[in-house]
Motif scaffolding. Structure first.
Motif, PDB file in Angstrom:
ATOM      1  N   GLU A  79       4.760 -29.057 -10.216  1.00 38.81           N
ATOM      2  CA  GLU A  79       6.181 -28.777 -10.463  1.00 38.81           C
ATOM      3  C   GLU A  79       6.340 -27.506 -11.295  1.00 38.81           C
ATOM      4  N   TYR A  80       7.396 -26.731 -10.993  1.00 39.05           N
ATOM      5  CA  TYR A  80       7.583 -25.429 -11.615  1.00 39.05           C
ATOM      6  C   TYR A  80       7.643 -25.508 -13.147  1.00 39.05           C
ATOM      7  N   PRO A  81       8.471 -26.395 -13.772  1.00 33.76           N
ATOM      8  CA  PRO A  81       8.550 -26.411 -15.244  1.00 33.76           C
ATOM      9  C   PRO A  81       7.185 -26.659 -15.887  1.00 33.76           C
ATOM     10  N   TRP A  82       6.400 -27.555 -15.331  1.00 31.89           N
ATOM     11  CA  TRP A  82       5.066 -27.842 -15.851  1.00 31.89           C
ATOM     12  C   TRP A  82       4.175 -26.603 -15.726  1.00 31.89           C
ATOM     13  N   ARG A 106      -0.062 -13.646 -12.054  1.00 32.48           N
ATOM     14  CA  ARG A 106      -0.285 -13.530 -10.607  1.00 32.48           C
ATOM     15  C   ARG A 106      -0.266 -14.909  -9.962  1.00 32.48           C
ATOM     16  N   LEU A 107      -0.861 -15.883 -10.612  1.00 35.84           N
ATOM     17  CA  LEU A 107      -0.842 -17.245 -10.043  1.00 35.84           C
ATOM     18  C   LEU A 107       0.591 -17.791 -10.030  1.00 35.84           C
ATOM     19  N   MET A 108       1.354 -17.493 -11.070  1.00 32.90           N
ATOM     20  CA  MET A 108       2.755 -17.942 -11.101  1.00 32.90           C
ATOM     21  C   MET A 108       3.560 -17.287  -9.972  1.00 32.90           C
ATOM     22  N   GLU A 109       3.321 -16.015  -9.748  1.00 34.33           N
ATOM     23  CA  GLU A 109       4.040 -15.318  -8.661  1.00 34.33           C
ATOM     24  C   GLU A 109       3.697 -15.944  -7.312  1.00 34.33           C
ATOM     25  N   LYS A 110       2.436 -16.319  -7.136  1.00 36.17           N
ATOM     26  CA  LYS A 110       2.017 -16.962  -5.881  1.00 36.17           C
ATOM     27  C   LYS A 110       2.705 -18.308  -5.732  1.00 36.17           C
ATOM     28  N   LEU A 111       2.823 -19.013  -6.864  1.00 42.27           N
ATOM     29  CA  LEU A 111       3.341 -20.376  -6.850  1.00 42.27           C
ATOM     30  C   LEU A 111       4.785 -20.439  -6.352  1.00 42.27           C
ATOM     31  N   VAL A 112       5.601 -19.501  -6.817  1.00 38.06           N
ATOM     32  CA  VAL A 112       7.027 -19.588  -6.496  1.00 38.06           C
ATOM     33  C   VAL A 112       7.288 -19.427  -5.009  1.00 38.06           C
ATOM     34  N   GLY A 113       6.293 -18.860  -4.332  1.00 35.15           N
ATOM     35  CA  GLY A 113       6.475 -18.646  -2.904  1.00 35.15           C
ATOM     36  C   GLY A 113       6.049 -19.843  -2.065  1.00 35.15           C
ATOM     37  N   VAL A 114       5.595 -20.925  -2.731  1.00 33.59           N
ATOM     38  CA  VAL A 114       5.079 -22.074  -1.973  1.00 33.59           C
ATOM     39  C   VAL A 114       5.812 -23.340  -2.421  1.00 33.59           C
ATOM     40  N   PRO A 115       6.290 -24.160  -1.513  1.00 32.27           N
ATOM     41  CA  PRO A 115       7.012 -25.381  -1.925  1.00 32.27           C
ATOM     42  C   PRO A 115       6.118 -26.300  -2.752  1.00 32.27           C
ATOM     43  N   GLU A 116       6.713 -26.996  -3.724  1.00 28.28           N
ATOM     44  CA  GLU A 116       5.886 -27.863  -4.586  1.00 28.28           C
ATOM     45  C   GLU A 116       5.296 -28.995  -3.742  1.00 28.28           C
ATOM     46  N   GLY A 117       4.134 -29.463  -4.175  1.00 25.02           N
ATOM     47  CA  GLY A 117       3.439 -30.517  -3.434  1.00 25.02           C
ATOM     48  C   GLY A 117       2.005 -30.082  -3.165  1.00 25.02           C
ATOM     49  N   ILE A 121      -0.765 -26.848  -4.550  1.00 21.66           N
ATOM     50  CA  ILE A 121      -2.064 -27.037  -5.223  1.00 21.66           C
ATOM     51  C   ILE A 121      -3.147 -26.272  -4.477  1.00 21.66           C
ATOM     52  N   VAL A 122      -3.109 -26.345  -3.160  1.00 22.58           N
ATOM     53  CA  VAL A 122      -4.067 -25.593  -2.339  1.00 22.58           C
ATOM     54  C   VAL A 122      -3.877 -24.093  -2.556  1.00 22.58           C
ATOM     55  N   ALA A 123      -2.618 -23.661  -2.651  1.00 20.33           N
ATOM     56  CA  ALA A 123      -2.334 -22.228  -2.848  1.00 20.33           C
ATOM     57  C   ALA A 123      -2.900 -21.747  -4.184  1.00 20.33           C
TER      58      ALA A 123
END
Ligand SMILES: CSC[C@H]1O[C@H](OP(=O)(O)O)[C@H](O)[C@@H]1O
Length: 366
Positions: A79-82, A106-117, A121-123
């Motif tokens: 989840e984004y807040p965590w 960089r990992l945060m930037e990658k994260l926002v582009g992928v739906p949570e779930g 985690i794989v991303a």
């Protein structure tokens, strides 16, 4: 297990998901111990305690810490807040190496582009692996671009060993593979060019005498461990052909933050006409800073100065107190070498002057 320049000090557990393995560098050279990191707190603690250390490796560790954060998120969906809170805490682990923030962001930037779930985690796993592999490639390229500098001195010396002084550990242990300062050394040794390395012990934590000496010994590179204050004398005696060091943060104008004592080596090199090179991947460049005096310098526990860690005659890991127990101590972990004392920068894209113009001749400012 043989430890060669291509060895990696961090890797995802080969069988178990959600586990990252590292070499505990606090115990080297006397003990090779692998640690399992399972939580973002494990990873932050490993960075803070120099279990893992060195700018590129700190960056890779931050990337894998973001994967562990995703894998252990409370809702199991990264989840984004965590993740945002973990990113913030990871970036607070140590202040000087810019790679830490660069990788976590960089990992945060990658994260926002992928739906949570599960997909997210794989991303995070894939991006942490990408950061790690890219860093290894950058360091190998630093070796290729630094090799001609050693070859030229070898040509002039007509077969006599090229004497290179280095400070702290900017080897594969500090990176992901090959190292930065050591990459040209390993490349020259591999090409059959005779080299000899003066290894500054690098007080207070002795990354040189413990880690660089161990790396070079494992790779069969001739070297001599010296007390930190010896380098100037050797340069006066014509016993140093070049200095190559790493860096934890280099400004867009070429000012270099590196392990405490680097500045003094640069002064001695300037005074004796010895080339002083800094080897760095682009992930260590802080384009937002103009002045080295703005680089945050980490102050660590005075006990790192007061105690020396090592192995006693019975083979037991131990520590000894050196100054009187009542004596205060200070432990600045880095200093800043101004660009005017740097002969040139060895990067993954080539060699350039320690200046904004030099860096922009190789890189586009982000
Ligand atoms: C290639 S970066 C290595 C760099 O990091 C070391 O600091 P620390 O051991 O405290 O992480 C030192 O400054 C090395 O030059």
């Amino acid at each position: 297990m043989s430890f060669l320049p291509s060895t990696r000090p961090i890797w995802p557990h080969p069988e178990e998901e959600g586990v990252v393995q590292v070499i505990d560098q606090r115990l080297l050279p006397h003990k090779v111990q692998i640690l399992d990191l399972r939580t973002v707190e494990d990873a932050i603690e490993a960075i803070r305690t120099l279990t893992v250390r060195g700018a590129p490796l700190i960056g890779a560790s931050a990337a894998w810490a973001m994967y562990l954060a995703a894998f252990t998120s409370p809702g199991g969906r990264a989840e984004y807040p965590w993740m945002e809170d973990c990113c913030r805490r990871i970036k607070e682990a140590r202040p000087t190496a810019v790679n830490l923030a660069w990788a976590a962001d960089r990992l945060m930037e990658k994260l926002v582009g992928v739906p949570e779930g599960p997909e997210r985690i794989v991303a995070m796993y894939e991006e942490a692996a990408a950061v790690t592999d890219e860093e290894a490639r950058r360091c190998r390229a630093i070796g290729e671009h630094g090799l001609p500098l050693i070859q030229e001195i070898a040509r002039v010396k007509n077969g006599a060993p090229v004497n290179i002084l280095t400070h702290c550990n900017a080897g594969w242990l500090a990176c992901v593979a090959y190292g930065t300062a050591t990459a040209p050394i390993y490349a020259a040794h591999g090409a059959g060019i005779p080299v000899h390395v003066w290894v500054d012990e690098t007080r207070p934590l002795n990354q040189g005498s413990r880690l660089t000496a161990w790396e070079l010994g494992e790779a069969g590179v001739p070297h001599t461990v010296i007390a930190d204050n010896t380098g100037g004398h050797l340069m006066q005696q014509g016993m140093v052909d070049m200095v190559i060091v790493g860096t934890d943060r280099t400004t867009g104008t070429g000012d270099v933050a590196n392990k405490i004592g680097t500045y003094l080596k640069a002064l001695a090199a300037k005074d004796n006409g010895v080339p002083f090179y800094v080897a760095l991947p682009s992930s260590t460049i802080d384009w937002e800073l103009e002045k080295g005096s703005d680089i945050p310098i980490e102050a660590r526990s005075p006990d790192e100065v007061r105690y020396v860690h090592g192995m006693d005659d019975e083979g037991r890991l131990t520590r000894v107190l050196v100054p009187p127990a009542a004596s205060p101590a200070m432990d600045y972990a880095f200093d800043v070498t101004p660009a005017r004392l740097v002969t040139g920068l060895i990067t993954e894209k080539g060699f350039c002057a320690a200046s904004r113009e030099g860096l922009l001749s190789l890189f586009h400012e982000p």
